[in-house]
Design a protein around this motif. Structure first.
Motif, mmCIF file in Angstrom:
data_model
loop_
_atom_site.group_PDB
_atom_site.id
_atom_site.type_symbol
_atom_site.label_atom_id
_atom_site.label_comp_id
_atom_site.label_asym_id
_atom_site.label_seq_id
_atom_site.Cartn_x
_atom_site.Cartn_y
_atom_site.Cartn_z
ATOM 1 N N LEU A 404 0.850 -1.191 0.000
ATOM 2 C CA LEU A 404 0.000 0.000 0.000
ATOM 3 C C LEU A 404 0.886 1.241 0.000
ATOM 4 O O LEU A 404 1.640 1.467 0.943
ATOM 5 C CB LEU A 404 -0.915 -0.009 1.228
ATOM 6 N N VAL A 405 0.780 1.999 -1.081
ATOM 7 C CA VAL A 405 1.596 3.202 -1.229
ATOM 8 C C VAL A 405 0.778 4.405 -0.760
ATOM 9 O O VAL A 405 -0.326 4.648 -1.259
ATOM 10 C CB VAL A 405 2.053 3.387 -2.683
ATOM 11 N N VAL A 406 1.349 5.157 0.218
ATOM 12 C CA VAL A 406 0.692 6.354 0.748
ATOM 13 C C VAL A 406 1.706 7.494 0.705
ATOM 14 O O VAL A 406 2.859 7.329 1.145
ATOM 15 C CB VAL A 406 0.188 6.134 2.190
ATOM 16 N N ALA A 407 1.274 8.620 0.175
ATOM 17 C CA ALA A 407 2.176 9.776 0.104
ATOM 18 C C ALA A 407 2.334 10.382 1.484
ATOM 19 O O ALA A 407 1.349 10.630 2.200
ATOM 20 C CB ALA A 407 1.641 10.809 -0.880
ATOM 21 N N VAL A 432 2.833 -1.399 4.242
ATOM 22 C CA VAL A 432 2.627 0.022 3.966
ATOM 23 C C VAL A 432 3.961 0.639 3.554
ATOM 24 O O VAL A 432 4.967 0.525 4.283
ATOM 25 C CB VAL A 432 2.037 0.745 5.179
ATOM 26 N N ALA A 433 3.954 1.291 2.387
ATOM 27 C CA ALA A 433 5.139 2.009 1.904
ATOM 28 C C ALA A 433 4.800 3.496 1.884
ATOM 29 O O ALA A 433 4.033 3.962 1.040
ATOM 30 C CB ALA A 433 5.527 1.519 0.513
ATOM 31 N N ILE A 434 5.344 4.239 2.870
ATOM 32 C CA ILE A 434 5.090 5.683 2.936
ATOM 33 C C ILE A 434 6.073 6.355 1.982
ATOM 34 O O ILE A 434 7.276 6.442 2.247
ATOM 35 C CB ILE A 434 5.249 6.201 4.378
ATOM 36 N N PHE A 467 5.671 -1.163 8.198
ATOM 37 C CA PHE A 467 5.715 0.190 7.642
ATOM 38 C C PHE A 467 7.150 0.459 7.174
ATOM 39 O O PHE A 467 8.102 0.240 7.929
ATOM 40 C CB PHE A 467 5.298 1.230 8.681
ATOM 41 N N VAL A 468 7.268 0.950 5.912
ATOM 42 C CA VAL A 468 8.590 1.264 5.365
ATOM 43 C C VAL A 468 8.521 2.665 4.762
ATOM 44 O O VAL A 468 7.606 2.963 3.989
ATOM 45 C CB VAL A 468 9.008 0.245 4.295
#
Length: 825
Positions: A404-407, A432-434, A467-468
């Motif tokens: 999941l890509v989140v800005a 989750v990839a921030i 989370f990364v």
């Protein structure tokens, strides 16, 4: 013979010739008539002459000169033959007397004497000149006695006697006798020759029949070897046998090594009366097996056209196989628009492309693999939850992990929430990839707090979600992301059996001008090789070529490896399953059967769950929960509705909110509802035009409400199977009263003119006077002139009465309306 006699004979022959030539047109001469005429007295000749003279005048003109010449030649030959026949007859008599004397003197050689006596007439007959026409046989007592003597003695050579009897010679053909021993003659003159020919044939036939009897006696006297009846060996009963419902006693007899009569008798003793050809049910066969003391097992027929079942069986076999090896994980990247999904995909692609490969990725086949040290990771090149859910809607559970890509500078957005809901609905772990950590306004802590509201709790806070922090643009954190993907895959223990038959799923499919049907396939279990016969969805074929994600030709594809295959006879659809069969014949049969089934299904519309058929669907499929996609105008309303729905409990059935959001109903909501077979409930919101058309096309039920308790009541009533249809009033016509009549026992009749629309006998009617509704009722009767009618259209007059209302006046306006049922959605 004098010339006078010759003329008379020629006249007589001419008469007979004309009689016989009427049919065949050929010249036929009765020789017997000639010879009889010569032997008869002059009185008979005069009678014959008179008969010939009577016909000679009629036929003299029709005679041909050739017949006279032929007759002359015949007469000359007959004279010579007559003399020769007399000489032969005398010689035969003398020979017969000599043979009788020799037979009396020496009885020890009767066979030789007989042969000599039989051969000499044959030789004399052979030496005699050939005569045209039939030969006259003159029966004599000596010849008759000779035949009687020969019949009493055994024949030495049956072949010679057969030859002599079949030839009409002077010495062998005797005159037939009657019962008294006399020669048989006809009562009419001139027919002795004909009777002699007929008797000749009968004699020959009798000789043949006697020879047949002799042969039959020889065969009967020979000892006949009787065939021994093969005795059936008593074979033991089997310990168990496999049966099919519908087998008869003969089929069971072959399996049990028993006669069908024995099985019929045994069933009769058990109280079941059948015959050998009657089909038996399951209980009868099992009862018979129990009586014999053996075990009966029903044969299970497997439907090879159900490749979904075969796919599931192969998956189960691979889980229990001893040849399992670790396979690469399959990862899908999802997230909101403009949060960096495409940039991340590009960065991941180039991590395994060396600098000297100037072309970069030579071919994009919908999926690709990235190598980290000695481990591989497969990424699906179908970003976006729409494609993810569309594949999942068709049963393609191929994703192992969702990234999941989140800005970091934007936070959680509506599509981010939808991606979370999609991943949770599929039961797939989320990483989750921030992204965009290189931006000045990046705030990963705020993003983490927002995601915690959706049960995505990082490991630092005691959760299980990874989370990364990354930057797809600069490459920061990419290696850490890949390492965490490998770590998550190790925790999932993803394994596959590469030695079994290959199964997989189609990622993309298209029709290439040069290659034909092309499919991008992700192998999930087993190994796919070039030349394997396969069935993909509703099509079949043989793998002709395979190309990997780098554009190189490969001979085999292992688990979690994406390849592009050719060789199919048609283009499959996305998310179709691939199954390998043993031979091409079976694959063809399965593919054709599935194509026929697909054609049949296309004619039937797929029914999604609606509020109207919810109760029946729950009963049919034993549903334990009802999935709902909820959209509202504000977050508070959405939370209130969600809590109210979750409190509904009808006979153990509960409501499951798979997605709750704020804003208009969009295409993503329709896609999610279609994939999950869910309802869409909107509170103070409306669907977009695209979403509305998509919902109508896919059959998704959308219900719109503005009152909370109304929505709750409808869902509860639907779950209880008591949803009442919704009706809407529709005005169908307007009328103006021009005249009224008052009739006793009927009431007031209004003579009205239909201004627009129409009015029917079943429609409702309102009486409007000065803009105020005076009465609302129904039409009691409707007439045009003296006839009752069902409907009156605009531009026509009619007479009508209103139920329980007579206060109708001229100038009143009448409004006709109907209650029409409103279709849901």
């Amino acid at each position: 013979m004098t010339k006078k006699q010759e003329n008379e004979t020629s006249k007589e022959l001419g008469m007979d010739n004309k009689k016989t030539s009427g049919k065949s047109g050929k010249l036929k001469i009765s020789v017997s008539a000639i010879r009889k005429g010569e032997k008869k007295t002059e009185g008979k000749r005069s009678n014959t002459r008179r008969r010939a003279n009577n016909h000679s005048n009629d036929h003299s003109k029709r005679r041909r000169p050739a017949a006279q010449d032929l007759l002359k030649d015949l007469k000359q030959k007959q004279r010579a033959d007559e003399v020769h026949l007399d000489q032969e007859s005398k010689a035969a008599k003398q020979e017969y007397k000599k043979s009788l004397n020799k037979a009396a003197a020496s009885e020890s050689k009767p066979v030789v004497k007989k042969v000599e006596s039989a051969e000499k007439p044959a030789e004399t007959a052979a030496e005699a000149p050939k005569v045209r026409g039939p030969k006259i046989l003159k029966p004599s007592p000596a010849r008759l006695k000779q035949n009687q003597a020969n019949s009493e003695k055994p024949a030495a050579k049956p072949s010679s006697s057969r030859r002599l009897s079949s030839r009409p010679s002077l010495t062998e053909a005797p005159m037939p006798e009657n019962k008294e021993g006399r020669r048989r003659t006809s009562g009419k003159p001139g027919r002795k020759g004909q009777n002699s020919y007929a008797n000749q044939g009968r004699g020959a036939n009798s000789d043949r029949s006697q020879q047949r009897k002799r042969k039959n006696k020889k065969h009967q006297s020979a000892p006949q070897v009787k065939k021994q009846v093969t005795q059936r060996k008593d074979r033991p009963l089997p310990e168990s046998f496999e049966y099919e419902v519908g087998m008869n006693a003969q089929d069971l007899g072959k399996i049990l090594h028993r006669e069908p009569a024995e099985i019929v008798k045994k069933l009769f003793m058990l109280g079941i009366m059948i015959n050998q050809n009657q089909s038996l049910d399951k209980g009868t066969i099992e009862l018979l097996a129990a009586d014999y003391g053996i075990e009966a097992v029903e044969k299970v027929h497997e439907d090879i056209s159900d490749i979904d079942n075969i796919f599931a069986q192969e998956m189960e076999e691979s889980k229990n196989s001893e040849n399992q090896v670790v396979r690469p994980p399959v990862v899908t990247i999802m997230g909101h628009v403009d949060h960096g999904k495409t940039t991340l995909l590009d960065r991941l692609r180039h991590t395994r492309v060396s600098e000297h490969e100037a072309g970069g990725i030579t071919q994009n086949i919908g999926a690709y693999q990235v190598r980290i040290d000695d481990r591989l990771i497969t990424f699906l090149d179908t970003p976006g939850h729409a494609a993810f859910s569309s594949m999942r809607a068709r049963g393609a559970e191929i994703t192992d992990i969702v990234v999941l890509v989140v800005a970091a500078d934007d936070g959680v957005m509506p599509q981010t929430i939808e991606a979370i809901d999609h991943a949770k609905s599929a039961g797939v772990p989320i990483i989750v990839a921030i992204n965009k950590m290189d931006r000045p306004g990046a705030n990963p802590a705020h993003v983490t707090e927002q995601l915690m509201q959706y049960e995505l709790i990082p490991e630092n806070y005691g959760g299980s979600t990874i989370f990364v922090n990354i930057s797809a643009k600069t490459g920061m954190g990419i290696d850490e992301l890949l390492e965490n993907i490998i770590l998550e895959a190790d925790m999932l223990e993803l394994k596959a059996d590469p030695k079994q038959k290959a199964i997989g799923t189609v990622v993309e499919a298209r029709l290439s001008r040069g290659k034909g049907p092309v499919a991008d396939v992700l192998i999930q279990q087993g190994t796919l090789r070039v030349g394997d016969p396969i069935v993909v969805g509703d099509t079949f074929g043989r793998v002709r070529t395979m190309t990997n994600d780098k554009g190189h030709q490969v001979k085999k594809a292992t688990p979690s490896m994406p390849v592009e295959i050719t060789g199919l006879n048609d283009v499959p659809e996305s998310a179709d399953k691939l199954v390998v069969f043993a031979d091409e014949k079976t694959a063809r049969a399965v593919g054709e059967a599935r194509a026929q089934q697909s054609l049949q299904k296309q004619r039937e519309n797929v029914q999604h769950v609606t509020l109207d058929n919810l109760f029946d669907t729950m009963k049919r499929e034993s549903m334990k929960s009802v999935d709902i996609v909820l959209k509202a105008d504000v977050q508070g309303s959405a939370e209130a509705l969600a809590q109210s729905f979750q409190k509904i409990d009808v006979e153990g059935v509960r409501v499951n909110i798979i997605h709750s959001g704020v804003g208009a109903i969009n295409e993503s909501d329709v896609t999610l509802a279609s994939a999950s077979n869910a309802l869409i409930i909107g509170f103070n919101v409306r669907p977009t035009a695209t979403a509305k058309s998509q919902a109508a096309q896919e059959g998704v039920d959308i219900r719109l409400y503005s009152i909370i308790y109304k929505a709750i009541d409808d869902v509860k009533a639907a779950m209880q199977g008591m949803l009442e249809p919704t009706y809407e009033e529709k005005v169908i016509g307007n009328l103006t009263v021009r005249e009224t009549w008052k009739v006793s026992k009927i009431g007031t009749i209004a003579g009205a003119f239909v201004d627009n629309g129409y009015v029917t006998r079943e429609s409702g009617i309102r009486v409007i006077r000065d803009g105020v509704v005076k009465y609302d009722g129904k039409v009691a009767s409707l007439r045009r002139f003296k006839d009752d009618v069902k409907e009156v259209k605009a531009g026509f007059d009619c007479g009508l009465t209103i139920e329980n209302f007579n206060d109708i006046k001229e100038g009143d306006e009448l409004e006709a309306y109907e209650m029409q049922e409103v279709k849901p959605g």
